[in-house]
Scaffold this motif. Structure first.
Motif, PDB file in Angstrom:
ATOM      1  N   ALA A   5       0.830  -1.214   0.000  1.00 47.08           N
ATOM      2  CA  ALA A   5       0.000   0.000   0.000  1.00 47.08           C
ATOM      3  C   ALA A   5       0.859   1.257   0.000  1.00 47.08           C
ATOM      4  CB  ALA A   5      -0.945   0.004   1.199  1.00 47.08           C
ATOM      5  N   SER A   6       1.925   1.277   0.784  1.00 45.13           N
ATOM      6  CA  SER A   6       2.757   2.488   0.818  1.00 45.13           C
ATOM      7  C   SER A   6       3.518   2.679  -0.487  1.00 45.13           C
ATOM      8  CB  SER A   6       3.706   2.479   2.017  1.00 45.13           C
ATOM      9  OG  SER A   6       4.627   1.420   1.940  1.00 45.13           O
ATOM     10  N   VAL A  12       1.509   6.898  -6.704  1.00 50.42           N
ATOM     11  CA  VAL A  12       0.406   7.827  -6.996  1.00 50.42           C
ATOM     12  C   VAL A  12       0.866   9.268  -6.770  1.00 50.42           C
ATOM     13  CG1 VAL A  12      -1.874   8.616  -6.244  1.00 50.42           C
ATOM     14  CG2 VAL A  12      -1.454   6.179  -6.587  1.00 50.42           C
ATOM     15  N   ARG A  13       1.554   9.509  -5.666  1.00 44.51           N
ATOM     16  CA  ARG A  13       2.053  10.864  -5.381  1.00 44.51           C
ATOM     17  C   ARG A  13       2.982  11.350  -6.492  1.00 44.51           C
ATOM     18  NH1 ARG A  13       2.895   8.750   0.055  1.00 44.51           N
ATOM     19  NH2 ARG A  13       1.085   9.357   1.282  1.00 44.51           N
ATOM     20  N   THR A  46      -6.003   3.059 -11.791  1.00 45.86           N
ATOM     21  CA  THR A  46      -5.732   1.647 -11.515  1.00 45.86           C
ATOM     22  C   THR A  46      -5.114   1.473 -10.129  1.00 45.86           C
ATOM     23  OG1 THR A  46      -5.407   1.182 -13.860  1.00 45.86           O
ATOM     24  CG2 THR A  46      -4.464  -0.389 -12.309  1.00 45.86           C
ATOM     25  N   LEU A  47      -4.154   2.325  -9.808  1.00 49.96           N
ATOM     26  CA  LEU A  47      -3.496   2.237  -8.504  1.00 49.96           C
ATOM     27  C   LEU A  47      -4.475   2.535  -7.365  1.00 49.96           C
ATOM     28  CD1 LEU A  47      -0.107   3.949  -9.383  1.00 49.96           C
ATOM     29  CD2 LEU A  47      -0.455   1.529  -8.860  1.00 49.96           C
ATOM     30  N   CYS A  48      -5.347   3.498  -7.563  1.00 48.68           N
ATOM     31  CA  CYS A  48      -6.343   3.830  -6.537  1.00 48.68           C
ATOM     32  C   CYS A  48      -7.324   2.673  -6.338  1.00 48.68           C
ATOM     33  CB  CYS A  48      -7.075   5.112  -6.889  1.00 48.68           C
ATOM     34  SG  CYS A  48      -6.030   6.573  -6.702  1.00 48.68           S
ATOM     35  N   GLN A  49      -7.686   2.001  -7.399  1.00 49.11           N
ATOM     36  CA  GLN A  49      -8.546   0.821  -7.275  1.00 49.11           C
ATOM     37  C   GLN A  49      -7.844  -0.268  -6.467  1.00 49.11           C
ATOM     38  OE1 GLN A  49      -9.545  -0.288 -11.274  1.00 49.11           O
ATOM     39  NE2 GLN A  49     -11.167   1.236 -11.448  1.00 49.11           N
ATOM     40  N   GLY A  55      -7.464  -1.937   1.132  1.00 47.89           N
ATOM     41  CA  GLY A  55      -8.178  -1.433   2.298  1.00 47.89           C
ATOM     42  C   GLY A  55      -9.372  -2.279   2.654  1.00 47.89           C
ATOM     43  N   THR A  56     -10.146  -2.675   1.659  1.00 49.91           N
ATOM     44  CA  THR A  56     -11.323  -3.511   1.893  1.00 49.91           C
ATOM     45  C   THR A  56     -10.913  -4.857   2.469  1.00 49.91           C
ATOM     46  OG1 THR A  56     -12.519  -2.429   0.098  1.00 49.91           O
ATOM     47  CG2 THR A  56     -13.321  -4.593   0.784  1.00 49.91           C
ATOM     48  N   ARG A  57      -9.872  -5.443   1.904  1.00 52.35           N
ATOM     49  CA  ARG A  57      -9.378  -6.739   2.382  1.00 52.35           C
ATOM     50  C   ARG A  57      -8.937  -6.626   3.839  1.00 52.35           C
ATOM     51  NH1 ARG A  57      -4.431  -7.998  -0.461  1.00 52.35           N
ATOM     52  NH2 ARG A  57      -5.664  -7.224  -2.176  1.00 52.35           N
TER      53      ARG A  57
END
Length: 68
Positions: A5-6, A12-13, A46-49, A55-57
């Motif tokens: 995630a990081s 993304v940043r 795509t990365l945000c998805q 997060g959901t997992r």
């Protein structure tokens, strides 16, 4: 250690920073720059998805741990 995630957040940043730089150019975008811009937009989406899935997992796993 970098988590998936990081690493995604870092990418993304970086992509957003490049998008901002692209918008700040005084000259109109070339067709190549426009193509790259759209490619970065798609990559950011795509990365945000993927972040959403992570997060959901994570939430589901924590709920299952509490229920056990």
């Amino acid at each position: 250690m970098t988590t998936p995630a990081s690493a995604i957040k870092d990418e993304v940043r970086l992509l957003i920073d490049v998008q901002i730089e692209t918008f700040g150019q005084p000259a109109p975008l070339t067709s190549s720059q426009l193509h790259e811009f759209h490619h970065r937009c798609e990559r950011i989406g795509t990365l945000c998805q993927e972040l959403d899935r992570i997060g959901t997992r994570s939430v589901i796993e924590r709920r299952l741990e509490r229920a056990a």
